[in-house]
Scaffold this motif. Structure first.
Motif, PDB file in Angstrom:
ATOM      1  N   ASP A  85       6.094  -9.050  12.431  1.00  0.00           N
ATOM      2  CA  ASP A  85       4.784  -9.251  11.903  1.00  0.00           C
ATOM      3  C   ASP A  85       3.907  -8.978  13.102  1.00  0.00           C
ATOM      4  N   ARG A  86       4.244  -9.460  14.143  1.00  0.00           N
ATOM      5  CA  ARG A  86       3.250  -9.253  15.418  1.00  0.00           C
ATOM      6  C   ARG A  86       3.260  -7.641  15.605  1.00  0.00           C
ATOM      7  N   LEU A  87       4.394  -6.915  15.535  1.00  0.00           N
ATOM      8  CA  LEU A  87       4.257  -5.652  15.767  1.00  0.00           C
ATOM      9  C   LEU A  87       3.565  -4.758  14.808  1.00  0.00           C
ATOM     10  N   GLU A  88       3.586  -5.124  13.215  1.00  0.00           N
ATOM     11  CA  GLU A  88       2.792  -4.684  12.239  1.00  0.00           C
ATOM     12  C   GLU A  88       1.126  -4.963  12.498  1.00  0.00           C
ATOM     13  N   LYS A  89       0.874  -6.062  13.073  1.00  0.00           N
ATOM     14  CA  LYS A  89      -0.471  -6.334  13.464  1.00  0.00           C
ATOM     15  C   LYS A  89      -0.977  -5.524  14.536  1.00  0.00           C
ATOM     16  N   VAL A  90      -0.169  -5.237  15.661  1.00  0.00           N
ATOM     17  CA  VAL A  90      -0.672  -4.246  16.818  1.00  0.00           C
ATOM     18  C   VAL A  90      -0.904  -2.881  16.246  1.00  0.00           C
ATOM     19  N   ALA A  91       0.109  -2.527  15.315  1.00  0.00           N
ATOM     20  CA  ALA A  91       0.116  -0.949  14.503  1.00  0.00           C
ATOM     21  C   ALA A  91      -1.382  -1.159  14.080  1.00  0.00           C
ATOM     22  N   GLU A  92      -1.747  -1.941  13.116  1.00  0.00           N
ATOM     23  CA  GLU A  92      -2.849  -1.951  12.539  1.00  0.00           C
ATOM     24  C   GLU A  92      -4.144  -1.972  13.360  1.00  0.00           C
ATOM     25  N   ASN A  93      -4.033  -2.441  14.428  1.00  0.00           N
ATOM     26  CA  ASN A  93      -5.036  -2.517  15.448  1.00  0.00           C
ATOM     27  C   ASN A  93      -5.409  -1.558  15.950  1.00  0.00           C
ATOM     28  N   VAL A  94      -4.252  -0.823  16.328  1.00  0.00           N
ATOM     29  CA  VAL A  94      -4.260   0.504  17.152  1.00  0.00           C
ATOM     30  C   VAL A  94      -4.936   1.613  16.248  1.00  0.00           C
ATOM     31  N   ARG A  95      -4.316   1.646  14.936  1.00  0.00           N
ATOM     32  CA  ARG A  95      -4.956   2.437  13.888  1.00  0.00           C
ATOM     33  C   ARG A  95      -6.431   2.026  13.736  1.00  0.00           C
ATOM     34  N   GLU A  96      -7.000   1.029  13.705  1.00  0.00           N
ATOM     35  CA  GLU A  96      -8.849   0.529  13.443  1.00  0.00           C
ATOM     36  C   GLU A  96      -9.209   1.023  14.787  1.00  0.00           C
ATOM     37  N   ARG A  97      -8.436   0.937  15.937  1.00  0.00           N
ATOM     38  CA  ARG A  97      -9.268   1.253  17.371  1.00  0.00           C
ATOM     39  C   ARG A  97      -9.389   2.804  17.132  1.00  0.00           C
ATOM     40  N   PHE A  98      -8.219   3.374  16.988  1.00  0.00           N
ATOM     41  CA  PHE A  98      -8.297   4.720  17.068  1.00  0.00           C
ATOM     42  C   PHE A  98      -9.621   5.386  16.056  1.00  0.00           C
ATOM     43  N   ASP A  99      -9.638   4.967  14.858  1.00  0.00           N
ATOM     44  CA  ASP A  99     -10.737   5.350  14.067  1.00  0.00           C
ATOM     45  C   ASP A  99     -11.964   5.052  14.326  1.00  0.00           C
ATOM     46  N   ARG A 100     -12.197   3.858  15.154  1.00  0.00           N
ATOM     47  CA  ARG A 100     -13.467   3.621  15.922  1.00  0.00           C
ATOM     48  C   ARG A 100     -13.663   4.467  16.800  1.00  0.00           C
ATOM     49  N   VAL A 101     -12.809   4.904  17.744  1.00  0.00           N
ATOM     50  CA  VAL A 101     -13.095   5.667  19.039  1.00  0.00           C
ATOM     51  C   VAL A 101     -13.438   7.236  18.482  1.00  0.00           C
ATOM     52  N   THR A 102     -12.783   7.605  17.351  1.00  0.00           N
ATOM     53  CA  THR A 102     -12.776   8.757  17.034  1.00  0.00           C
ATOM     54  C   THR A 102     -13.758   8.868  15.710  1.00  0.00           C
ATOM     55  N   GLU A 103     -14.234   7.759  15.594  1.00  0.00           N
ATOM     56  CA  GLU A 103     -15.188   7.781  14.256  1.00  0.00           C
ATOM     57  C   GLU A 103     -14.544   8.353  13.136  1.00  0.00           C
ATOM     58  N   GLY A 104     -13.301   8.246  13.138  1.00  0.00           N
ATOM     59  CA  GLY A 104     -12.797   8.755  11.879  1.00  0.00           C
ATOM     60  C   GLY A 104     -12.740  10.287  11.666  1.00  0.00           C
ATOM     61  N   ARG A 105     -13.196  11.012  12.793  1.00  0.00           N
ATOM     62  CA  ARG A 105     -13.364  12.329  12.534  1.00  0.00           C
ATOM     63  C   ARG A 105     -11.777  12.978  12.527  1.00  0.00           C
ATOM     64  N   PHE A 106     -11.031  12.952  13.285  1.00  0.00           N
ATOM     65  CA  PHE A 106      -9.497  13.340  13.372  1.00  0.00           C
ATOM     66  C   PHE A 106      -8.733  12.732  12.098  1.00  0.00           C
ATOM     67  N   THR A 107      -8.968  11.743  11.681  1.00  0.00           N
ATOM     68  CA  THR A 107      -8.357  11.427  10.427  1.00  0.00           C
ATOM     69  C   THR A 107      -8.649  11.907   9.156  1.00  0.00           C
ATOM     70  N   GLU A 108     -10.024  12.017   9.388  1.00  0.00           N
ATOM     71  CA  GLU A 108     -10.579  12.701   7.920  1.00  0.00           C
ATOM     72  C   GLU A 108     -10.325  14.139   8.011  1.00  0.00           C
ATOM     73  N   LYS A 109     -10.257  14.990   9.215  1.00  0.00           N
ATOM     74  CA  LYS A 109      -9.882  16.324   9.109  1.00  0.00           C
ATOM     75  C   LYS A 109      -8.401  16.441   8.818  1.00  0.00           C
ATOM     76  N   ILE A 110      -7.647  15.713   9.175  1.00  0.00           N
ATOM     77  CA  ILE A 110      -6.395  15.828   8.468  1.00  0.00           C
ATOM     78  C   ILE A 110      -5.960  15.391   7.152  1.00  0.00           C
ATOM     79  N   LYS A 111      -6.940  14.320   6.474  1.00  0.00           N
ATOM     80  CA  LYS A 111      -6.809  14.234   5.080  1.00  0.00           C
ATOM     81  C   LYS A 111      -7.318  15.211   4.180  1.00  0.00           C
TER      82      LYS A 111
END
Length: 68
Positions: free
Chosen positions: A14-40
């Motif tokens: 459960d803790r690892l899942e929370k960490v992974a979710e936090n990392v994804r959220e922070r990555f999107d915040r840092v890149t402002e979703g640009r990288f993820t949106e380009k892939i999608k």
């Protein structure tokens, strides 16, 4: 004993899942979703790696006795 080990393992998962979710959220915040949106959007799907093409052409020239 086995129950406590299962409980600890579940808590760790459960803790690892929370960490992974936090990392994804922070990555999107840092890149402002640009990288993820380009892939999608598939923006990287049509890009060709020209380095591979160049290496193949160089290899063909070498086999034919030419220089690179």
């Amino acid at each position: 004993m086995a129950e406590s080990a299962k409980k600890v393992a579940q808590q760790a998962e459960d803790r690892l899942e929370k960490v992974a979710e936090n990392v994804r959220e922070r990555f999107d915040r840092v890149t402002e979703g640009r990288f993820t949106e380009k892939i999608k959007d598939g923006r990287f799907a049509d890009q060709v790696d020209h380095g591979i093409d160049r290496a193949r052409a160089d290899e063909r020239r070498r086999k034919q006795g030419g220089s690179t």
